[in-house]
Design an enzyme around this catalytic site. Structure first.
Site, short mmCIF file in Angstrom:
data_model
loop_
_atom_site.label_atom_id
_atom_site.label_comp_id
_atom_site.label_asym_id
_atom_site.label_seq_id
_atom_site.Cartn_x
_atom_site.Cartn_y
_atom_site.Cartn_z
N GLU A 133 -17.02 -40.99 -28.70
CA GLU A 133 -18.15 -41.74 -28.13
C GLU A 133 -19.48 -41.31 -28.75
O GLU A 133 -20.33 -42.15 -29.05
CB GLU A 133 -18.20 -41.51 -26.62
N TYR B 122 -8.24 -40.69 -16.37
CA TYR B 122 -9.13 -41.51 -17.21
C TYR B 122 -10.17 -42.05 -16.25
O TYR B 122 -10.39 -43.25 -16.17
CB TYR B 122 -8.23 -42.62 -17.79
N ARG C 162 -7.63 -38.20 -33.06
CA ARG C 162 -7.81 -39.64 -32.86
C ARG C 162 -6.97 -40.50 -33.79
O ARG C 162 -6.54 -41.60 -33.42
CB ARG C 162 -9.29 -40.01 -33.02
N LYS D 77 -2.35 -35.68 -28.45
CA LYS D 77 -2.90 -34.82 -27.39
C LYS D 77 -2.05 -33.57 -27.17
O LYS D 77 -2.53 -32.61 -26.56
CB LYS D 77 -2.88 -35.60 -26.07
N GLU E 269 -13.60 -32.06 -19.84
CA GLU E 269 -12.99 -32.52 -18.60
C GLU E 269 -13.06 -31.43 -17.52
O GLU E 269 -13.29 -30.26 -17.83
CB GLU E 269 -11.51 -32.87 -18.83
N ASP F 135 -9.42 -31.19 -23.57
CA ASP F 135 -8.20 -31.91 -23.94
C ASP F 135 -8.34 -32.35 -25.39
O ASP F 135 -8.62 -33.51 -25.69
CB ASP F 135 -8.02 -33.10 -23.01
N ARG G 108 -11.02 -51.95 -28.63
CA ARG G 108 -10.63 -53.34 -28.36
C ARG G 108 -11.88 -54.22 -28.39
O ARG G 108 -12.22 -54.85 -27.39
CB ARG G 108 -9.93 -53.44 -27.00
N ASP H 21 -3.23 -35.97 -17.12
CA ASP H 21 -4.60 -36.23 -17.53
C ASP H 21 -4.98 -37.64 -17.08
O ASP H 21 -4.25 -38.60 -17.36
CB ASP H 21 -4.70 -36.11 -19.06
N GLU I 11 -12.39 -33.19 -25.76
CA GLU I 11 -12.71 -34.00 -24.59
C GLU I 11 -13.12 -33.04 -23.48
O GLU I 11 -12.33 -32.18 -23.07
CB GLU I 11 -11.52 -34.86 -24.15
N THR J 74 -4.20 -27.97 -25.24
CA THR J 74 -5.17 -28.26 -24.18
C THR J 74 -5.69 -26.91 -23.70
O THR J 74 -4.89 -26.05 -23.31
CB THR J 74 -4.51 -29.00 -23.01
N HIS K 114 -16.75 -43.60 -19.88
CA HIS K 114 -15.82 -43.26 -20.96
C HIS K 114 -14.86 -44.41 -21.23
O HIS K 114 -14.66 -44.81 -22.38
CB HIS K 114 -15.06 -41.99 -20.59
N GLN L 20 -3.36 -40.27 -32.55
CA GLN L 20 -3.32 -41.01 -31.28
C GLN L 20 -3.35 -42.52 -31.51
O GLN L 20 -2.59 -43.27 -30.89
CB GLN L 20 -4.53 -40.57 -30.44
N THR M 96 -11.99 -37.46 -19.85
CA THR M 96 -13.30 -37.19 -20.44
C THR M 96 -14.43 -37.57 -19.48
O THR M 96 -14.43 -38.68 -18.93
CB THR M 96 -13.46 -38.00 -21.74
#
Lengths: 373, 373
Positions: free
Chosen positions: B319, B88, B197, B213, B161, B193, B102, B86, B159, B217, B93, B200, B305
């Site tokens: 999001e 990114y 959260r 995750k 994808e 996916d 962060r 997977d 997610e 899937t 995203h 994770q 995503t």
């Protein structure tokens, strides 16, 4: 399918065929997977038959011609790998790595004592012992450099690990409790989880190890059945933090007193003691499946680098040389911060067997070769 | 093997058998893998045959009885998944997630613009559209809590994808350049996916996403051949940073103008535009293999995503609801911070086809069910 008997390999498929055993179809496949899927009753029956063959004089005429000297045998990847997971179950290793990569912070991540951390590796990159390992290229961004660069890894490392091989799958959605470990896992093998530290360092935040590990993982040809490791079982180190119920393994824990040796170019550089691992294999599987992820026949999950507390018990060069700052000296007097092209790494292990016997895991061996231009 | 034709499914195996085509053995397997491994010439021939069948009156008597209404067909996992990766690859995203997890730091990790970040997922957890998804249990440590706790995820997410399916494998050690993408990859499918959260968040430092995750899937049953996506090809957004040579894709880039729609319980909640993805599928494969990791038939690698710049173009609830702080309102008036038991998520996509035609990817659908006690 072969079984190691001293310095010979017994051609089990041929013997089973000659004796017309019901299990013989399982023994004549190119990989162990059908045998693995057959489950504990079949595994036990196979071991009992083997003991008969090797001890009853009546079978000698059939068995002896089927013992082939090891040097005449070419060994292959013993099982088709379904999913490959690599854990991080040695506290010494995790603390050493934390100290190197996150100086000034607590050496253990805050989740470490609560659960075995792991990540998925690349099943398609698992190769049999003896396969040359090409030095991988990748992107790195070294401290002091203005930007990243691409090229062959400058900090290639080994990781001495023990892997566990799943036989019987689980249903998607159903956790495998620690007490059911033996119903699913057939045995253990040796693993070298080759690591390119410079590639790993640049890519690893925030998604974890990826190409720094995905270029190759070597496994030993022999899978030692759990049944043969009863005398090696031992309690893991005491818990600092009580784990949640799904990780509790009160009776008969699955710590294993295996003695590993790592050699470079024929000379030993480390002797990692597997008995020091904080999380046991049964806990690794219970954690992997606690959210419902299924296990399949051929799944391989490895312990992560095995490192003991002493300087000569560390399972990778990152720790042995403190990230290259203190090179080690090999038997020929040459120094190594990380692996050079041509270096051959061999990991062996033994376990105590019944009655003082020593059980050998054989070896996982691999030579670093330069990437073809 | 079936092919979607309007509201019907053509039983390709039956037609090929009746017409005694040389390819017919490839079409009668339970999974596409043998057909995938056959490579671009076979894929092209199959498409040409199909066009003949559907357009030449001579074939009508054979083809028409083999068109089965979609409602009468049960669709299965279209290929046996080898390795699942997977990525990114959406900048929107990655920036949104960075801002949420962060705050106060640069939204993109410092490696993000230099290479497509990715991680290995669990191939054994890939399920076909329609399979119920059990809410996973796991450990979380929420802000303000004294310690971690174990239980069913409280922040279950989807997610949206797009996945790419490898047909022809590569040799271990040999990178697959961007220009050879089409020699290896057969086509694209839709991927959900599923992500827990809270699980994770607690596990992810330092080894990346794992059990958050690995529980499930979902993929769509239809794999759209790259050959059918020529009219959808487009340039990706401009580069902020010149990537290294192995990631350069100057002529004919593999950006794809796919329009995704995500619905919860029948009402659309987002329309992510795949054309906004920063890294193209050819770049993902080139990166994955740049260190020599092999590709195998059945490998699945997903985009990560898909999120566009607008508020109604985001590909996950993390999001859409800003990590639960601003719940969305569904068609029935109920609010969702994260998924509730019983919620059904469906992702669909279309692509521009030749001559203004619209190509449908079908859908990937799944309903959240509570974990059995």
């Amino acid at each position: 399918m072969g079984v190691a008997i001293g310095d010979s390999v017994l051609d089990v498929a041929a013997v089973a065929d000659e004796l017309r055993l019901p299990l013989r179809d399982l023994f004549s496949e190119a990989v162990l997977n059908r045998f693995l899927a057959a489950g504990p009753a079949a595994w036990r029956e196979a071991r009992e038959r083997l003991t008969d063959w090797l001890t009853l004089p009546a079978h000698r005429a059939v068995v002896e011609p089927r013992l082939v000297p090891r040097g005449e045998v070419r060994l292959h990847l013993p099982f088709a790998v379904a999913d490959y997971v690599d854990f991080y179950a040695s506290r010494n290793h995790a603390e050493n790595v934390g100290g190197i990569f996150r100086p000034g912070q607590p050496p253990l991540p805050r989740n470490w004592l609560h659960m075995p951390l792991g990540y998925h590796g690349r099943a398609g990159s698992v190769v049999i012992s003896g396969t040359p390992v090409s030095r991988p290229s990748g992107q790195r961004w070294e401290p002091g450099e203005a930007g990243p660069s691409f090229g062959p890894s400058l900090r290639l490392d080994f990781e001495a690990e023990v892997g566990f091989v799943a036989g019987v799958g689980s249903r998607h959605g159903d956790p495998v409790p620690v007490a059911e470990f033996e119903r699913h896992v057939f045995g253990a093998c040796l693993v070298n989880d080759w690591s390119a530290r410079d590639i790993q360092a640049f890519e690893t935040v925030p998604l974890g190890p990826f190409l720094g590990k995905a270029f190759a993982t070597s496994v030993s040809p022999w899978v030692v059945p759990l049944d043969a490791l009863r005398a090696a079982r031992t309690a893991p180190p005491p818990r600092d933090v009580e784990p949640p119920p799904y990780l509790r393994e009160d009776a008969d824990p699955w710590g294993l007193d295996l003695s590993l040796t790592v050699g470079i170019n024929g000379g030993p550089v480390s002797r990692p003691p597997f008995a020091t691992m904080y999380w046991t294999a049964a806990q690794l599987l219970a954690h992997l499946t606690c959210g419902g992820a299924p296990v399949r026949t051929g799944d391989l999950f490895a312990s992560g680098t095995v490192s003991g507390p002493a300087r000569d018990q560390l399972g990778c060069l990152l720790e042995l040389t403190r990230n290259g700052a203190e090179p080690i000296v090999l038997a020929d007097g040459s120094r190594r911060a990380f692996l050079a092209d041509g270096d051959e790494v061999a990991i062996t292990a033994t376990a105590p067997g019944p009655g003082g016997e020593v059980i050998s895991f054989g070896e996982v061996r691999g030579q670093v070769v330069p990437r073809p231009p």
